[in-house]
Design a protein around this motif. Sequence first.
Motif, PDB file in Angstrom:
ATOM      1  N   GLU A   1      -4.512   2.710  -2.108  1.00  0.00           N
ATOM      2  CA  GLU A   1      -3.816   2.626  -3.341  1.00  0.00           C
ATOM      3  C   GLU A   1      -2.408   1.913  -3.217  1.00  0.00           C
ATOM      4  O   GLU A   1      -1.645   1.926  -2.256  1.00  0.00           O
ATOM      5  CB  GLU A   1      -3.247   3.898  -3.780  1.00  0.00           C
TER       6      GLU A   1
ATOM      7  N   ALA B   1       0.259   8.698   7.231  1.00  0.00           N
ATOM      8  CA  ALA B   1       1.588   9.071   7.092  1.00  0.00           C
ATOM      9  C   ALA B   1       2.484   7.834   6.619  1.00  0.00           C
ATOM     10  O   ALA B   1       3.394   8.130   5.681  1.00  0.00           O
ATOM     11  CB  ALA B   1       2.089   9.744   8.208  1.00  0.00           C
TER      12      ALA B   1
ATOM     13  N   PRO C   1       1.720   4.375   4.935  1.00  0.00           N
ATOM     14  CA  PRO C   1       0.727   3.473   4.415  1.00  0.00           C
ATOM     15  C   PRO C   1       1.333   2.053   4.679  1.00  0.00           C
ATOM     16  O   PRO C   1       0.276   1.187   4.643  1.00  0.00           O
ATOM     17  CB  PRO C   1       0.849   3.890   2.846  1.00  0.00           C
ATOM     18  N   ALA C   2       2.577   1.789   4.950  1.00  0.00           N
ATOM     19  CA  ALA C   2       2.954   0.338   4.794  1.00  0.00           C
ATOM     20  C   ALA C   2       2.437  -0.321   6.247  1.00  0.00           C
ATOM     21  O   ALA C   2       1.868  -1.609   6.195  1.00  0.00           O
ATOM     22  CB  ALA C   2       4.318   0.464   5.252  1.00  0.00           C
TER      23      ALA C   2
ATOM     24  N   VAL D   1       0.897  -1.132   0.042  1.00  0.00           N
ATOM     25  CA  VAL D   1       0.101   0.027   0.037  1.00  0.00           C
ATOM     26  C   VAL D   1       1.018   1.385   0.366  1.00  0.00           C
ATOM     27  O   VAL D   1       1.844   1.046   0.773  1.00  0.00           O
ATOM     28  CB  VAL D   1      -0.968   0.152   1.275  1.00  0.00           C
ATOM     29  N   VAL D   2       0.602   2.225  -0.779  1.00  0.00           N
ATOM     30  CA  VAL D   2       1.522   3.372  -1.031  1.00  0.00           C
ATOM     31  C   VAL D   2       0.722   4.658  -0.633  1.00  0.00           C
ATOM     32  O   VAL D   2       1.299   5.534  -0.415  1.00  0.00           O
ATOM     33  CB  VAL D   2       2.049   3.597  -2.495  1.00  0.00           C
ATOM     34  N   PHE D   3      -0.581   4.520  -0.708  1.00  0.00           N
ATOM     35  CA  PHE D   3      -1.490   5.766  -0.218  1.00  0.00           C
ATOM     36  C   PHE D   3      -2.616   5.603   0.219  1.00  0.00           C
ATOM     37  O   PHE D   3      -3.510   4.538  -0.226  1.00  0.00           O
ATOM     38  CB  PHE D   3      -1.515   6.663  -1.600  1.00  0.00           C
TER      39      PHE D   3
ATOM     40  N   ASN E   1      -0.384  -3.068   5.566  1.00  0.00           N
ATOM     41  CA  ASN E   1       0.312  -4.141   5.186  1.00  0.00           C
ATOM     42  C   ASN E   1       0.727  -5.002   6.405  1.00  0.00           C
ATOM     43  O   ASN E   1       0.427  -6.178   6.424  1.00  0.00           O
ATOM     44  CB  ASN E   1       1.317  -4.063   4.222  1.00  0.00           C
TER      45      ASN E   1
END
Lengths: 527, 125, 448
Positions: free
Chosen positions: B57, B82, B84-85, B35-37, B88
């Motif tokens: 996203e 801040a 997004p990881a 996840v990046v955003f 996961n």
Amino acid sequence: MSGMNRQGRPTSIANTAHGGTHNTFTGNKALELEEALLFEIDNPGACGVDLDEPEGYTSRLGNLARQGRIGLPSVSEPEVVRHFVRLSSKNYSIDAGLYPLGSCTMKHNPRLNEKMARLPGFGDVHPLQPQKTVQGALELMYELGHWLKELTGMPGVTLSPKAGAHGELCGMMAIRAALIARGEDESRSRVLVPESAHGTNPATAALLGYKVDAIPANAEGRVDLEAFKAKLGPDVAAIMLTNPNTCGLFERDIVEIARAVHEAGAYFYCDGANFNAIVGRVRPGDLGIDAMHINLHKTFSTPHGGGGPGAGPVVFSEALAPFAPLPYVVKEKDGSFRLVESEADAKADGTTPFGRMTAFHGQMGMFTRALSYMLSHGSDGLRQVAEDSVLNANYVLASLKDDLSPSFEGPCMHEALFDDRFLKGTGVETLDFAKAMIDEGYHPMTMYFPLVVHGALLIEPTETESKQSVDLFIATLKDLARAAKSNDKARFTGAPHMAPRRRLDETAAARKPVLKWSPPAPAQAAE
Amino acid sequence: MSDIRFTDQHEWVRVDADIATIGITDYAQEQLGDVVFVELPEVGKELAAGDEAAVVESVKAASEVYSPVSGEVVDVNGEIEATPAGVNEDAMGDGWFVKLRLTDPSELDKLMDEAAYAEFVASLE
Amino acid sequence: MRYLPLTETDRREMLGVIGVKSVDDLFRDVPESAWRDGLVDLPRRKGELEVERILGRMAGKNVAAGSVPFFVGAGAYRHHVPASVDHLIQRSEFLTSYTPYQPEITQGTLQYLFEFQTMVAMITGMDVANASMYDGSTGCGEAVLMAHRVTKRRKAVLSGSLHPQYAEVVKNLSDFADYELEIMPPALPGKAEDIASRICDKTSCVVIQTPDFFGELHDLRAIAEAAHAKGALLIAVVPEILSLGAVTPPGEMGADIVVGEGQSIGNGLNFGGPYVGLFATREKYVRQMPGRLCGETVDADGNRGFVLTLSTREQHIRREKATSNICTNSGLCCLAFTIHMSLLGEEGYKRLARINHAAASNLADRLAKVPGVEILNRNFFNEFTLRTPKPAVEVVDALADKGVIGGVRASRLLPGVKEVEDLLIVASTEINTEEDRAAYEAALREVL
């Protein structure tokens, strides 16, 4: 004999301790040269142009004169040339090898076209010069329009859209303008788009405020006719269909689809991205299409240039032709050409353009290249283009049917679609397979598109590949498929091993975007 | 018996008194990849069940997160905005998205319990 | 056919492998009603020489800008492009490569896009720039749509001195996307335009061009403040991007989005295209931007590399929820821009801008001396507007007959607007010599 060649150079291959893979001091690998960013070779005082400071003029900038440094690098011409030549060496190109990107039509770009576009009479004329000083440029636009109309069997054309997606937008605007003229704009709010469509189709429809309704594909990779008919209704404005479709197949029921669309009072937009497969052989006008864009940078071989510029002229049926946007060229009785630029002029002509897509008149540089390509091929050569592109794709499909997994029964059109069933259980995915092709000297095919099959691999060889070239490509894919199935996983999952860069960390790029170079922070002063 | 409920869109909701915490399931984060955003709603926004509550996203995909229940947004997870990881790493815990003040607890009855969701996921494979 | 490598023997062998008799069998899915046996009604193939003759004849009918004293601007400018620019962009590796979707083998394209983005951000004074739009006018339309997304409002206000064709492009998009739009009446130099009073709490953005359609420069600070006070964005449009070598950039005057036409740097006139749209904004709006973005990252070995990033904004992933439908953009024109900018560098870019300013300033001084001619502008860069004692349509025509391409009559782009019928928009760049300016002055005296 002895004592021969003791002073000269050795003639046998030396044994190297490193096996040729040690890290070099420079980071270069022979012809593969590393290159810093321009901003990192900045050398204040150097300059790539010689310009004299102007003297003896009154400044009229008022209080708006720029203050301070911009931050642009200072570099001399030899360094600039070397910088960009080194960068160029990190790119794959059609000129270097087969570029089988499905739906992109990466064919040879004849250099004659480049030469023609650079004639001062085309390249060095301004769009707003008096029309009597640009009669030849207007003639070229008129002539290109004529070729496009003849090749598609459609009576109307606009040249101004700047690319395929812009052409789609233009075509859908003409459709909406026609619906407005019919008083049916309010009631028709839905646009039907097959699941397999390019992303630009739903994006375009949504931009115009339409609700996008997906049509499912049938087991043969085509529009499911019954499902499609069930979705038709008095609230449908248009269907957006790609033909040949993105599975590389001709929509067999297209005439029936067109009939049903028209019966429902809607219009038929065709995405012409894949026109290459049928140019000179099938005319979209004969299929019942109302509007279709043509990517000059695909079918008519204007170079892709690393992502543009392209051009997306649109052809129109009788019903939509009057709504084509400004500007357009007409031929007068005396043989001169006139550019119709304003609504008032159009009204005098009896047309009702919906508006304007862009400043000026479109991608003239692409028009010249495309007409040069058309004149070179002629009606006979263009038909051969379609036939050879379809032949090459079917040859790939037939040759690889037992090694890869074809998604649908042939024949295909100009591209062959496979999915990842042949990789099942190997631990190798479509992405890995594609990246391994890079090590073999190929640009990968289009991957994971269309979305209607799992792990898609879409191969478009184009007509400008020789049999020898296609044979080697086929043999390479067979070898890769064999390797994947025989557990040679390392060849794939770490690939590419030999490209200028290994796989790049796209997650890091997206999580903390770095979108420009910034000067390194000055070292912290000691406390 | 677990107080956690699931949707077939792979959201989970955990209720504590009248506060519902919502996130995406571990299965969903695995499908998405890194996840990046994350885009979160404003605090105070009223959501009906099935409304778009957030967007998540990865590099190659963007998905809407639908609210499984109705209510007013009372808190959002600034941590995953801040970093997004976090989604996961702990989708079912610290990687939560929003907290709602529940307006209709009966909506929970329409959702799957843990066993039903596990069965549902198994049917997708 | 010289571009088609397959021979008849090849074709026969390949048909054999496929297992069909003729190529017609491969087209068997084409409905009978659309089947054509013959050729379409167009000429047959031609050799290179013949094609050159045909196109050369057409090209010869046009007056090339370089062959006469030439003073046309209005959104496209003739500048000298160094020889190495065209040489480098014709390298196969740039010219015949696709969009860099496979970053491992397209680092060349990606790195210059990163350099391009950096340069555009620098000269506009903004935080981030994308990897280009089609051109300035379509970029302007996209900027308005972006402002609507950012502010969640639906109405834009366009200055009356915005290039009329840019305004038409925005109007077309706004009409079809069902947004509101107010276009101010034509605003001539020297007349204050009260655009601030048009901003309300429904306004998403104000669009101002500088230098404007009539060549006048604008200080954007007050209007930026007025827009921000009402929660609206300021979109600054810069069709002559060279101006930013001499003029305070919009980013330093409070602009939220800057749209430029990059044609002036590295790209020829080309009768209107292809050009290159520049698009820059503030960091906080980056996810609402249209178009491709290139970002820095590392590869599996830890080496620096570049990739297309934040792609989830784009049509190929987001489909109907994308920020724009744009796909192909102006890659090669970006490259030409980047190479020319590299050659110019900090000092060259600024000096070329000063040379342009001096050229136009000197021309204005000359033409102001012609009886009956009035220069309307107070502050300008390399373009200004003349009021002539005769209708400008006659003046332009008569000048062309005397071999001087003297500018664009404002009425060509603003048909039916009475107050612009005697206005001529004149540009002068480094290509004009003192002799060109003298020739213009002499011709103008004769035709008036």
